[in-house]
Design an enzyme around this catalytic site. Structure first.
Site, PDB file in Angstrom:
ATOM      1  N   ARG A  32     -23.087  65.440 -17.680  1.00 35.11           N
ATOM      2  CA  ARG A  32     -22.129  66.561 -17.864  1.00 35.11           C
ATOM      3  C   ARG A  32     -21.101  66.251 -16.927  1.00 35.11           C
ATOM      4  O   ARG A  32     -19.784  66.513 -17.089  1.00 35.11           O
ATOM      5  CB  ARG A  32     -23.016  67.748 -17.586  1.00 35.11           C
ATOM      6  CG  ARG A  32     -22.200  69.110 -18.009  1.00 35.11           C
ATOM      7  CD  ARG A  32     -23.390  69.949 -17.764  1.00 35.11           C
ATOM      8  NE  ARG A  32     -24.321  70.094 -18.943  1.00 35.11           N
ATOM      9  CZ  ARG A  32     -24.155  71.157 -19.762  1.00 35.11           C
ATOM     10  NH1 ARG A  32     -23.066  71.834 -19.820  1.00 35.11           N
ATOM     11  NH2 ARG A  32     -25.028  71.319 -20.743  1.00 35.11           N
ATOM     12  N   ASP A  36     -19.537  79.435 -25.608  1.00 36.14           N
ATOM     13  CA  ASP A  36     -20.656  80.414 -25.391  1.00 36.14           C
ATOM     14  C   ASP A  36     -20.296  81.668 -25.191  1.00 36.14           C
ATOM     15  O   ASP A  36     -21.201  82.925 -25.428  1.00 36.14           O
ATOM     16  CB  ASP A  36     -21.518  80.105 -23.886  1.00 36.14           C
ATOM     17  CG  ASP A  36     -22.606  78.901 -24.138  1.00 36.14           C
ATOM     18  OD1 ASP A  36     -22.548  78.213 -25.310  1.00 36.14           O
ATOM     19  OD2 ASP A  36     -23.400  78.648 -23.319  1.00 36.14           O
ATOM     20  N   TYR A  67     -33.548  60.924 -22.656  1.00 31.83           N
ATOM     21  CA  TYR A  67     -32.480  59.821 -22.904  1.00 31.83           C
ATOM     22  C   TYR A  67     -32.119  59.214 -21.514  1.00 31.83           C
ATOM     23  O   TYR A  67     -31.813  59.936 -20.645  1.00 31.83           O
ATOM     24  CB  TYR A  67     -31.590  60.319 -24.105  1.00 31.83           C
ATOM     25  CG  TYR A  67     -30.696  61.520 -23.634  1.00 31.83           C
ATOM     26  CD1 TYR A  67     -29.726  61.691 -22.528  1.00 31.83           C
ATOM     27  CD2 TYR A  67     -31.073  62.742 -24.090  1.00 31.83           C
ATOM     28  CE1 TYR A  67     -28.923  62.694 -22.371  1.00 31.83           C
ATOM     29  CE2 TYR A  67     -30.305  63.828 -23.967  1.00 31.83           C
ATOM     30  CZ  TYR A  67     -29.585  64.114 -22.929  1.00 31.83           C
ATOM     31  OH  TYR A  67     -28.670  65.291 -22.845  1.00 31.83           O
ATOM     32  N   GLU A 122     -10.481  79.794 -13.427  1.00 31.31           N
ATOM     33  CA  GLU A 122     -11.944  79.340 -13.245  1.00 31.31           C
ATOM     34  C   GLU A 122     -12.354  80.389 -11.896  1.00 31.31           C
ATOM     35  O   GLU A 122     -11.673  80.140 -10.964  1.00 31.31           O
ATOM     36  CB  GLU A 122     -12.085  77.777 -13.143  1.00 31.31           C
ATOM     37  CG  GLU A 122     -13.268  77.437 -12.502  1.00 31.31           C
ATOM     38  CD  GLU A 122     -14.692  78.114 -13.374  1.00 31.31           C
ATOM     39  OE1 GLU A 122     -14.534  77.864 -14.681  1.00 31.31           O
ATOM     40  OE2 GLU A 122     -15.477  78.574 -12.783  1.00 31.31           O
ATOM     41  N   GLN A 123     -13.493  80.892 -11.962  1.00 34.64           N
ATOM     42  CA  GLN A 123     -13.955  81.698 -10.909  1.00 34.64           C
ATOM     43  C   GLN A 123     -14.343  80.880  -9.773  1.00 34.64           C
ATOM     44  O   GLN A 123     -14.373  81.203  -8.397  1.00 34.64           O
ATOM     45  CB  GLN A 123     -14.931  82.750 -11.485  1.00 34.64           C
ATOM     46  CG  GLN A 123     -16.355  81.918 -11.997  1.00 34.64           C
ATOM     47  CD  GLN A 123     -17.394  83.142 -12.243  1.00 34.64           C
ATOM     48  OE1 GLN A 123     -16.929  84.216 -12.464  1.00 34.64           O
ATOM     49  NE2 GLN A 123     -18.644  82.604 -12.630  1.00 34.64           N
TER      50      GLN A 123
HETATM   51  C1  LIG Z   1     -31.080  73.130 -21.770  1.00 29.71           C
HETATM   52  C2  LIG Z   1     -29.651  73.087 -22.473  1.00 29.71           C
HETATM   53  C3  LIG Z   1     -29.429  72.098 -23.043  1.00 29.71           C
HETATM   54  C4  LIG Z   1     -28.292  71.796 -23.522  1.00 29.71           C
HETATM   55  N1  LIG Z   1     -27.956  70.737 -24.183  1.00 29.71           N
HETATM   56  C5  LIG Z   1     -26.818  70.684 -24.902  1.00 29.71           C
HETATM   57  C6  LIG Z   1     -26.376  69.345 -25.465  1.00 29.71           C
HETATM   58  O1  LIG Z   1     -27.163  68.222 -25.285  1.00 29.71           O
HETATM   59  N2  LIG Z   1     -25.425  69.394 -26.395  1.00 29.71           N
HETATM   60  C7  LIG Z   1     -24.482  70.440 -26.408  1.00 29.71           C
HETATM   61  O2  LIG Z   1     -23.316  70.145 -27.099  1.00 29.71           O
HETATM   62  N3  LIG Z   1     -24.866  71.386 -25.830  1.00 29.71           N
HETATM   63  C8  LIG Z   1     -25.879  71.709 -25.141  1.00 29.71           C
HETATM   64  N4  LIG Z   1     -26.239  72.786 -24.224  1.00 29.71           N
HETATM   65  C9  LIG Z   1     -25.347  73.924 -24.399  1.00 29.71           C
HETATM   66  C10 LIG Z   1     -23.991  73.818 -23.588  1.00 29.71           C
HETATM   67  O3  LIG Z   1     -24.325  73.460 -22.115  1.00 29.71           O
HETATM   68  C11 LIG Z   1     -23.326  75.107 -23.578  1.00 29.71           C
HETATM   69  O4  LIG Z   1     -23.410  75.805 -24.702  1.00 29.71           O
HETATM   70  C12 LIG Z   1     -21.757  74.666 -23.102  1.00 29.71           C
HETATM   71  O5  LIG Z   1     -21.527  74.142 -21.749  1.00 29.71           O
HETATM   72  C13 LIG Z   1     -21.067  76.014 -23.163  1.00 29.71           C
HETATM   73  O6  LIG Z   1     -19.785  75.799 -22.395  1.00 29.71           O
HETATM   74  P1  LIG Z   1     -18.689  77.005 -22.298  1.00 29.71           P
HETATM   75  O7  LIG Z   1     -17.536  76.201 -21.792  1.00 29.71           O
HETATM   76  O8  LIG Z   1     -18.427  77.906 -23.594  1.00 29.71           O
HETATM   77  O9  LIG Z   1     -19.165  77.890 -21.174  1.00 29.71           O
HETATM   78  P2  LIG Z   1     -19.656  77.543 -19.729  1.00 29.71           P
HETATM   79  O10 LIG Z   1     -20.073  75.971 -19.620  1.00 29.71           O
HETATM   80  O11 LIG Z   1     -20.824  78.532 -19.179  1.00 29.71           O
HETATM   81  O12 LIG Z   1     -18.270  77.650 -18.916  1.00 29.71           O
HETATM   82  C14 LIG Z   1     -17.715  79.079 -18.468  1.00 29.71           C
HETATM   83  C15 LIG Z   1     -16.939  78.962 -17.376  1.00 29.71           C
HETATM   84  O13 LIG Z   1     -16.428  79.839 -17.213  1.00 29.71           O
HETATM   85  C16 LIG Z   1     -16.389  80.344 -15.745  1.00 29.71           C
HETATM   86  N5  LIG Z   1     -16.368  82.041 -15.635  1.00 29.71           N
HETATM   87  C17 LIG Z   1     -17.254  82.921 -15.878  1.00 29.71           C
HETATM   88  N6  LIG Z   1     -16.726  84.215 -15.935  1.00 29.71           N
HETATM   89  C18 LIG Z   1     -15.665  84.017 -15.443  1.00 29.71           C
HETATM   90  C19 LIG Z   1     -14.553  84.888 -15.101  1.00 29.71           C
HETATM   91  N7  LIG Z   1     -14.896  86.362 -15.240  1.00 29.71           N
HETATM   92  N8  LIG Z   1     -13.357  84.364 -14.673  1.00 29.71           N
HETATM   93  C20 LIG Z   1     -13.188  82.943 -14.795  1.00 29.71           C
HETATM   94  N9  LIG Z   1     -13.885  82.129 -15.133  1.00 29.71           N
HETATM   95  C21 LIG Z   1     -15.216  82.599 -15.190  1.00 29.71           C
HETATM   96  C22 LIG Z   1     -17.773  79.864 -15.234  1.00 29.71           C
HETATM   97  O14 LIG Z   1     -17.672  79.659 -13.815  1.00 29.71           O
HETATM   98  C23 LIG Z   1     -17.791  78.472 -16.186  1.00 29.71           C
HETATM   99  O15 LIG Z   1     -17.206  77.478 -15.550  1.00 29.71           O
HETATM  100  C24 LIG Z   1     -27.280  72.834 -23.652  1.00 29.71           C
HETATM  101  C25 LIG Z   1     -27.726  74.002 -23.107  1.00 29.71           C
HETATM  102  C26 LIG Z   1     -28.888  74.216 -22.386  1.00 29.71           C
HETATM  103  C27 LIG Z   1     -29.281  75.604 -21.577  1.00 29.71           C
END
Ligand SMILES: Cc1cc2nc3c(=O)[nH]c(=O)nc-3n(C[C@H](O)[C@H](O)[C@H](O)COP(=O)(O)OP(=O)(O)OC[C@H]3O[C@@H](n4cnc5c(N)ncnc54)[C@H](O)[C@@H]3O)c2cc1C
Length: 404
Positions: A108, A303, A222, A34-35
């Site tokens: 979260r 994502d 909510y 994790e960065q």
């Molecule tokens: C307004 C809003 C509301 C939302 N509500 C919901 C909801 O109610 N329910 C739901 O299911 N989803 C919801 N989402 C979507 C959800 O927040 C994201 O899709 C989800 O958190 C993505 O998770 P992830 O682990 O893929 O990515 P991220 O949460 O983006 O995590 C990526 C991680 O990688 C790390 N990172 C980045 N680059 C590097 C690197 N080069 N080397 C090492 N580490 C790195 C980052 O620091 C981060 O910790 C919402 C989004 C938004 C914008």
């Protein structure tokens, strides 16, 4: 032997943490990089749909959320101007019976802590913070991952690399999916806040998820943590001028701007917005679905693979589904024993690409429907009013009943 395989996961968001658990269960050793120097408990709410909560339950995560997560009784859709209900869809036990797992809302930070505590129990997972994946070399024999820690750069060897590094994924860039493969700005901004339950109006403390539909905007709220907090998200169509500047991400928003934007809304909505002390705003991006998430020993997740607009509240849920499918691919056996890494990653990709792409595109469409102005909105509302609860719920079956 499956147990000797070593996975590096870039990113310890909800996707990366869940994938670490599913891969560890499949017998791999996992290094989770994790960065960020420390995992902060970003303050925002999350809807955990049944397609995700069922998977988390298998890892004991829901047990850790008892007393923290809430199970809303219903989804209530309200009209911007009149405040009247357009539609009510039952959640709670009725929905749990239908979709096989609960619909929850959770802070979260609480979910992240539950996942982190569970990860800490696994001796085969090592979490290293302050470590940023900068690049990789993908070869048939293995993957070398370049990792930065301040000015220090080192190379780590693994059998596979999972890019769970979010919207602006470095790993995705390294896969070279083409120049057109860029995040797409939706022209919408999410304003996010956590209100203190003591400041929020009483209606916002009911254990329900409320969705207000307005012209070029909508509002979701909510309660969280037994009503101690209220999660508020207002999404508006105002294209944000600073979009080119990624430093603007998650900057404090200006409440006065939002108050002006919602001045024509029903008093309940205005009262709730006025109870918020601090806003953060997020420009909303997604990407056009791609059919390629894995090449050789490297694959994307969450994502990084399929960023989507939040109109179905499914981004984290899809990341959790990915993690389950990834673990299953490494548990599966072919004729000659466990699948080799490339075959397992290709199987994972094949299982997930169409499904996540469908949710990405459906989320875009849902945004258009939610933000309809004028007569089109009236027609939408009439249509929603005419739906029975059964009709309404059946429209979510494809999404919530999915077994990863
Ligand atoms: C307004 C809003 C509301 C939302 N509500 C919901 C909801 O109610 N329910 C739901 O299911 N989803 C919801 N989402 C979507 C959800 O927040 C994201 O899709 C989800 O958190 C993505 O998770 P992830 O682990 O893929 O990515 P991220 O949460 O983006 O995590 C990526 C991680 O990688 C790390 N990172 C980045 N680059 C590097 C690197 N080069 N080397 C090492 N580490 C790195 C980052 O620091 C981060 O910790 C919402 C989004 C938004 C914008």
């Amino acid at each position: 032997m499956a147990s000797s395989r070593h996975a590096i996961i870039a990113g310890a968001g909800i996707g990366g943490l869940t994938a670490a658990l599913t891969l560890a269960r499949a017998g791999l050793t996992v290094t989770l990089l994790e960065q960020a120097p420390a995992l902060s408990e970003a303050g925002a709410g999350l809807q955990l749909a049944p397609n995700a909560s069922g998977i988390l339950a298998q890892f004991g995560i829901l047990d850790r959320l008892v007393g923290l997560a809430l199970a809303p009784d219903r989804l209530r859709v309200r009209s911007q101007r009149s405040g009247a209900d357009i539609m009510r869809m039952p959640l709670g036990p009725v929905a749990e019976l239908r979709w096989g797992a609960p619909t929850l809302v959770v802070h979260r930070g609480d979910l992240q802590r539950a996942l982190l505590d569970r990860v800490a129990q696994e001796s085969s997972i090592e979490l290293r913070t302050g470590m940023s994946v900068a690049g990789f070399a993908n070869s048939p024999q293995g993957v070398s991952v370049a990792v930065k820690n301040g000015a220090d750069v080192q190379s780590l060897e693994a059998d596979l690399l999972i890019g769970a590094d979010g919207l602006h994924s470095r790993v995705r860039k390294g896969l070279g999916l083409g120049l057109a493969d860029q995040p797409h700005y939706s022209g919408r901004t999410a304003w996010r806040a956590i209100a203190d339950g003591r400041d929020a109006p009483d209606f916002a403390l009911r254990v329900e998820t409320s969705l207000w539909l307005g012209s070029h905007a909508h509002l979701v709220h909510y309660p969280l943590r037994q009503g101690a907090l209220v999660n508020v998200v207002a999404i508006t169509d105002d294209p944000w001028r600073g979009v080119e500047d990624t430093n603007f991400w998650s900057q404090p928003g200006e409440g006065a701007q939002l108050t002006r934007r919602f001045s024509g809304w029903h008093k309940d909505a205005r009262q709730l917005l006025a109870s918020v002390r601090e806003w953060r705003r997020w420009p909303l991006f997604d990407r056009t679905p791609t059919s390629r998430w894995s090449i050789g020993r490297v694959a994307l997740l969450g994502d990084a693979a399929h960023p989507m607009l939040p109109f179905f509240a499914q981004g984290a849920a899809q990341a959790i589904e990915d993690a389950a499918a990834l673990g299953a691919a490494f548990t599966a056996r072919g004729a000659g024993g466990p699948l080799d890494v490339q075959t397992a990653l290709a199987a994972y990709e094949a299982k997930r690409v169409a499904r996540a792409g469908r949710v990405q595109l459906a989320s875009r469409r849902q945004g258009t429907i939610y933000h309809l102005p004028g007569p089109a909105a009236l027609i939408r509302d009439l249509g929603m009013r005419s739906l029975s609860a059964e009709n309404m719920m059946s429209r979510f079956d494809w999404l919530y009943r999915y077994g990863a």
